[in-house]
Design a protein around this motif. Structure first.
Motif, PDB file in Angstrom:
ATOM      1  N   GLY A 150       1.089  -1.230   0.204  1.00 40.49           N
ATOM      2  CA  GLY A 150       0.007  -0.017  -0.085  1.00 40.49           C
ATOM      3  C   GLY A 150       0.533   1.638   0.047  1.00 40.49           C
ATOM      4  O   GLY A 150       2.055   1.233   0.038  1.00 40.49           O
ATOM      5  N   GLY A 151       0.038   2.743  -0.223  1.00 40.93           N
ATOM      6  CA  GLY A 151       0.598   4.072  -0.053  1.00 40.93           C
ATOM      7  C   GLY A 151       2.229   4.401   1.054  1.00 40.93           C
ATOM      8  O   GLY A 151       2.696   4.817   0.567  1.00 40.93           O
ATOM      9  N   SER A 152       1.389   3.877   2.467  1.00 44.31           N
ATOM     10  CA  SER A 152       2.135   4.110   3.339  1.00 44.31           C
ATOM     11  C   SER A 152       3.733   3.751   2.776  1.00 44.31           C
ATOM     12  O   SER A 152       5.184   4.027   3.309  1.00 44.31           O
ATOM     13  CB  SER A 152       1.617   4.101   3.991  1.00 44.31           C
ATOM     14  N   VAL A 153       3.880   2.460   2.457  1.00 41.51           N
ATOM     15  CA  VAL A 153       5.313   1.489   2.801  1.00 41.51           C
ATOM     16  C   VAL A 153       5.548   1.601   1.651  1.00 41.51           C
ATOM     17  O   VAL A 153       7.081   1.749   1.768  1.00 41.51           O
ATOM     18  CB  VAL A 153       4.759  -0.205   2.678  1.00 41.51           C
ATOM     19  N   ALA A 182       0.247  17.360   3.148  1.00 42.61           N
ATOM     20  CA  ALA A 182       0.373  16.045   2.817  1.00 42.61           C
ATOM     21  C   ALA A 182       0.131  14.665   3.960  1.00 42.61           C
ATOM     22  O   ALA A 182      -0.230  15.168   5.008  1.00 42.61           O
ATOM     23  CB  ALA A 182       2.267  15.812   2.820  1.00 42.61           C
ATOM     24  N   HIS A 183       0.124  13.032   2.957  1.00 40.54           N
ATOM     25  CA  HIS A 183      -0.435  12.420   3.686  1.00 40.54           C
ATOM     26  C   HIS A 183      -0.073  12.323   5.328  1.00 40.54           C
ATOM     27  O   HIS A 183       1.596  12.020   5.210  1.00 40.54           O
ATOM     28  CB  HIS A 183      -0.377  11.088   3.206  1.00 40.54           C
ATOM     29  N   ARG A 184      -0.403  11.879   6.289  1.00 41.63           N
ATOM     30  CA  ARG A 184       0.500  11.510   7.535  1.00 41.63           C
ATOM     31  C   ARG A 184       1.931  10.353   7.459  1.00 41.63           C
ATOM     32  O   ARG A 184       2.869  10.482   8.139  1.00 41.63           O
ATOM     33  CB  ARG A 184      -0.730  10.275   8.254  1.00 41.63           C
ATOM     34  N   THR A 239      -4.315  15.123  -3.185  1.00 38.61           N
ATOM     35  CA  THR A 239      -3.868  15.264  -0.979  1.00 38.61           C
ATOM     36  C   THR A 239      -5.581  13.739  -1.151  1.00 38.61           C
ATOM     37  O   THR A 239      -6.403  14.097  -1.957  1.00 38.61           O
ATOM     38  CB  THR A 239      -4.155  16.340  -0.345  1.00 38.61           C
ATOM     39  N   THR A 240      -5.026  13.220   0.117  1.00 38.09           N
ATOM     40  CA  THR A 240      -6.322  12.569   0.847  1.00 38.09           C
ATOM     41  C   THR A 240      -8.273  13.743   1.454  1.00 38.09           C
ATOM     42  O   THR A 240      -8.713  13.000   1.528  1.00 38.09           O
ATOM     43  CB  THR A 240      -5.659  12.014   2.037  1.00 38.09           C
ATOM     44  N   ASN A 241      -7.116  14.540   1.408  1.00 44.79           N
ATOM     45  CA  ASN A 241      -8.316  15.697   2.675  1.00 44.79           C
ATOM     46  C   ASN A 241      -9.056  15.822   1.509  1.00 44.79           C
ATOM     47  O   ASN A 241     -10.841  15.965   1.585  1.00 44.79           O
ATOM     48  CB  ASN A 241      -7.671  16.869   2.914  1.00 44.79           C
ATOM     49  N   ALA A 264       6.200  12.421  -6.087  1.00 49.82           N
ATOM     50  CA  ALA A 264       4.903  12.071  -6.026  1.00 49.82           C
ATOM     51  C   ALA A 264       4.352  10.891  -5.398  1.00 49.82           C
ATOM     52  O   ALA A 264       4.240   9.745  -5.528  1.00 49.82           O
ATOM     53  CB  ALA A 264       4.749  12.078  -7.655  1.00 49.82           C
ATOM     54  N   ASP A 265       3.817  12.115  -4.203  1.00 50.31           N
ATOM     55  CA  ASP A 265       2.261  11.020  -3.270  1.00 50.31           C
ATOM     56  C   ASP A 265       1.086  10.480  -4.632  1.00 50.31           C
ATOM     57  O   ASP A 265       0.417  11.684  -4.484  1.00 50.31           O
ATOM     58  CB  ASP A 265       2.174  11.625  -2.150  1.00 50.31           C
ATOM     59  N   ALA A 266       1.162   9.984  -5.311  1.00 50.67           N
ATOM     60  CA  ALA A 266      -0.307  10.289  -6.112  1.00 50.67           C
ATOM     61  C   ALA A 266      -0.827   8.639  -5.860  1.00 50.67           C
ATOM     62  O   ALA A 266      -1.564   8.322  -6.267  1.00 50.67           O
ATOM     63  CB  ALA A 266       0.185   9.899  -7.355  1.00 50.67           C
ATOM     64  N   ALA A 267      -0.355   8.180  -4.622  1.00 47.71           N
ATOM     65  CA  ALA A 267      -1.826   7.369  -4.595  1.00 47.71           C
ATOM     66  C   ALA A 267      -3.552   6.868  -4.187  1.00 47.71           C
ATOM     67  O   ALA A 267      -3.610   6.498  -4.698  1.00 47.71           O
ATOM     68  CB  ALA A 267      -1.053   6.906  -2.264  1.00 47.71           C
ATOM     69  N   TYR A 268      -3.620   8.360  -4.306  1.00 48.77           N
ATOM     70  CA  TYR A 268      -4.946   8.533  -4.721  1.00 48.77           C
ATOM     71  C   TYR A 268      -5.237   8.675  -5.942  1.00 48.77           C
ATOM     72  O   TYR A 268      -5.506   8.230  -6.487  1.00 48.77           O
ATOM     73  CB  TYR A 268      -5.948  10.091  -3.914  1.00 48.77           C
ATOM     74  N   LEU A 293       1.977   4.939  -6.072  1.00 48.36           N
ATOM     75  CA  LEU A 293      -0.143   4.181  -6.634  1.00 48.36           C
ATOM     76  C   LEU A 293      -0.390   3.738  -5.649  1.00 48.36           C
ATOM     77  O   LEU A 293       0.396   3.055  -5.364  1.00 48.36           O
ATOM     78  CB  LEU A 293       1.074   3.983  -8.145  1.00 48.36           C
ATOM     79  N   ASP A 294      -1.237   3.586  -5.504  1.00 50.48           N
ATOM     80  CA  ASP A 294      -2.396   3.125  -5.016  1.00 50.48           C
ATOM     81  C   ASP A 294      -3.481   1.967  -5.879  1.00 50.48           C
ATOM     82  O   ASP A 294      -4.030   2.476  -6.207  1.00 50.48           O
ATOM     83  CB  ASP A 294      -3.308   2.595  -3.733  1.00 50.48           C
ATOM     84  N   PRO A 295      -3.137   0.757  -6.162  1.00 48.72           N
ATOM     85  CA  PRO A 295      -3.913   0.337  -7.024  1.00 48.72           C
ATOM     86  C   PRO A 295      -5.600   0.221  -7.003  1.00 48.72           C
ATOM     87  O   PRO A 295      -5.898  -0.274  -7.047  1.00 48.72           O
ATOM     88  CB  PRO A 295      -3.367  -1.509  -7.826  1.00 48.72           C
ATOM     89  N   HIS A 296      -5.512  -0.181  -4.364  1.00 47.80           N
ATOM     90  CA  HIS A 296      -6.031  -0.032  -4.616  1.00 47.80           C
ATOM     91  C   HIS A 296      -6.702   0.459  -4.005  1.00 47.80           C
ATOM     92  O   HIS A 296      -8.164   0.595  -3.475  1.00 47.80           O
ATOM     93  CB  HIS A 296      -6.034  -1.782  -2.980  1.00 47.80           C
ATOM     94  N   LYS A 297      -6.722   1.364  -4.949  1.00 46.86           N
ATOM     95  CA  LYS A 297      -7.367   2.872  -4.842  1.00 46.86           C
ATOM     96  C   LYS A 297      -8.468   3.230  -6.496  1.00 46.86           C
ATOM     97  O   LYS A 297      -9.329   2.506  -6.537  1.00 46.86           O
ATOM     98  CB  LYS A 297      -7.098   4.095  -3.857  1.00 46.86           C
ATOM     99  N   GLY A 298      -7.062   3.313  -6.778  1.00 36.30           N
ATOM    100  CA  GLY A 298      -7.699   4.021  -8.074  1.00 36.30           C
ATOM    101  C   GLY A 298      -7.805   3.271  -8.931  1.00 36.30           C
ATOM    102  O   GLY A 298      -8.122   2.983 -10.010  1.00 36.30           O
TER     103      GLY A 298
END
Ligand SMILES: Cc1ncc(COP(=O)(O)O)c(C=O)c1O
Length: 475
Positions: A150-153, A182-184, A239-241, A264-268, A293-298
């Motif tokens: 996931g994005g955190s890792v 930024a995400h926590r 951003t997550t917010n 780039a934090d493009a997790a979302y 990138l988070d495939p478990h999101k987008g």
């Protein structure tokens, strides 16, 4: 030597029994998915009691699969329904069923893909899936990456990789930069990567909650003048917010002037690049040294699928390379991908199939259509709500999040009204929204990212917000 030949061997069911087990689980899953539209958007009534019922010693003798699944049924039901169409909280995704099938196959064949040698074609499948993602982000051939949980890792691996690429081994004079939004996981990853809080700068944002490059530049100059070593800037690509996108080209320019690594934090937000609207908003992402990138999101995959892309895979190898002597016989699959040399993990699941199989099965067009629909639905909800006098939109949606605060009549408490509005809308159990706090304000968010969310559910959300806001205001 004890004689085991007559012992039962339940851990290896015969073909007929295996099929019965699979059929029982298939029935359970089909029922779950078929009933999703009519399930409540959340149900935690009595959940603690159900949870407490699982506190028990392990059984010595096995039980029937039917009874085990029967016990799972309420455990699944008593939850926030993150798979359902009404889930508009946090960052949804939904979990496409074909990815679960890929996992089923991957876990059942259980080959080792950490190094290319033991299963070259399977490792190639995973590398191919990563190549596809890199191409989708606009990276040139030769870019690479690693699938994570996931994005955190992914953010953690990115920070360690940037640290190794840009700083000496004794790295405590290094400074990293990200925005207030930024995400926590970025601050958390910095700490795990060995940076105390004094090494992290939080750069203020503009009125659309995007990092201000002028203030980044000023912070870099100040730190440089103090003899510190700025080495990394983390830019938000959604951003997550609120889905705010930092000005990626300007940040890349500042970074180039100061020799920084840009992550780039493009997790979302990353997968919005699949459609022209999103690609235009994310322009510049391809210039970043690395992308979460988070495939478990987008990509709507089940939880547990993240990705870190890098323009230059050598940088990952420098941070994680090396192999244990006891693995010397395995070979390297003739230069095939060796994931363990690019990441902290050795043994792990065959994550690549969870991306590769759904893309093979559905084709990219199906994903593009979904992503475009999410942008359109968020825009629709914004247009519906923006003239509502009891609500104040924070911004036009930059991606698929609509964020707003309450505007109570006669100078009431906006934060208290926001919290009560959220409670009442969620109490209808058709949709489930979540909140955040920005600059001391209680902000409601409506994040559209599930492949199961369509116009009907958005209409429910908008109607509930309008009706409950008016009822709260006494109208
Ligand atoms: C922008 C951003 N970065 C990182 C993360 C962390 O990702 P994960 O929950 O997959 O660890 C999230 C999660 O929502 C996110 O939105």
């Amino acid at each position: 030597m004890p004689d085991h030949k007559d012992a039962r061997r339940p851990l290896e069911p015969g073909p007929d029994e295996l099929r019965l087990l699979i059929d029982a689980c298939a029935d359970f899953v089909v029922e779950q998915i078929k009933t999703l539209p009519s399930q409540p958007s959340w149900d935690l009534d009595g959940a603690e009691g159900v949870a407490a019922g699982f506190a028990e010693p392990p059984p010595d003798d096995g039980r029937a699969i039917a009874s085990i699944l029967e016990r799972l049924r309420p455990a699944v039901a008593k939850s926030l329904n993150a798979a359902g169409p009404g889930y508009l909280a946090y960052i949804p995704g939904g979990g496409i069923p074909s990815a679960a099938l890929a996992d089923f196959v991957a876990l059942a064949v259980n080959r080792f893909v950490g190094i290319a040698g033991p299963a070259p074609a399977l490792a190639r499948i995973e590398a191919q899936a990563i190549d596809w993602l890199a191409t989708l982000m606009g990276y040139p051939p030769g870019a690479g990456g690693i699938l994570t949980s996931g994005g955190s890792v992914s953010n953690l691996i990115a920070i360690v990789t940037a640290r190794v690429a840009r700083l000496p081994e004794d790295f405590l004079s290094g400074v990293l930069y990200c925005s207030e939004e930024a995400h926590r996981s970025v601050a958390k990853a910095a700490r795990i990567a060995g940076f105390p809080e004094r090494c992290l700068r939080s750069i203020p944002v503009d009125s659309r909650l995007r990092l201000r490059p002028d203030l980044l530049e000023a912070a870099l100059r100040e730190d440089g003048a103090r003899g510190l070593r700025p080495f990394l800037v983390v830019a938000n690509a959604g951003t997550t917010n609120t889905g705010a996108i930092d000005p990626l080209p300007e940040i890349a320019d500042v970074a180039a002037r100061h020799g920084l690594w840009v992550h780039a934090d493009a997790a979302y937000g990353g997968f919005f690049r699949l459609v022209p609207d999103g690609a235009a908003r994310l322009a510049g992402i391809e210039r970043c040294d690395s992308i979460t990138l988070d495939p478990h999101k987008g990509m709507f995959l089940p939880y547990g699928t993240g990705c870190l892309l890098v323009r230059d895979p050598e940088t990952l190898r420098r941070a994680h390379g090396g192999q244990a002597a006891y693995l010397q016989d395995l070979g390297h699959g003739d230069g095939g991908p060796s994931f363990t040399e690019l990441s902290p993990e050795l043994s792990r699941d065959f994550r690549g199939l969870r991306i590769w199989l759904p893309i093979q099965l559905h084709g990219l067009r199906a994903f593009r259509e979904q992503i475009q629909e999410k942008l359109d639905l968020a825009r629709w909800a914004y247009d519906e709500l923006k003239d509502e006098p009891l609500l104040e939109m924070l911004d036009e949606p930059q991606l698929s999040i609509v964020a707003f605060v309450c505007r109570p009549p006669k100078g009431g408490d906006a934060n208290a009204m926001g919290a009560e509005l959220l409670r009442r809308v969620n109490a209808r159990r058709r949709v489930f929204l979540s909140s955040t706090t920005i600059g001391g304000r209680y902000v409601l968010r409506l994040c559209v990212l599930s492949f199961r969310t369509h116009m009907d559910r958005m209409q429910d959300a908008v109607t509930a917000l309008r009706e409950e806001a008016r009822s709260l205001a006494g109208g």
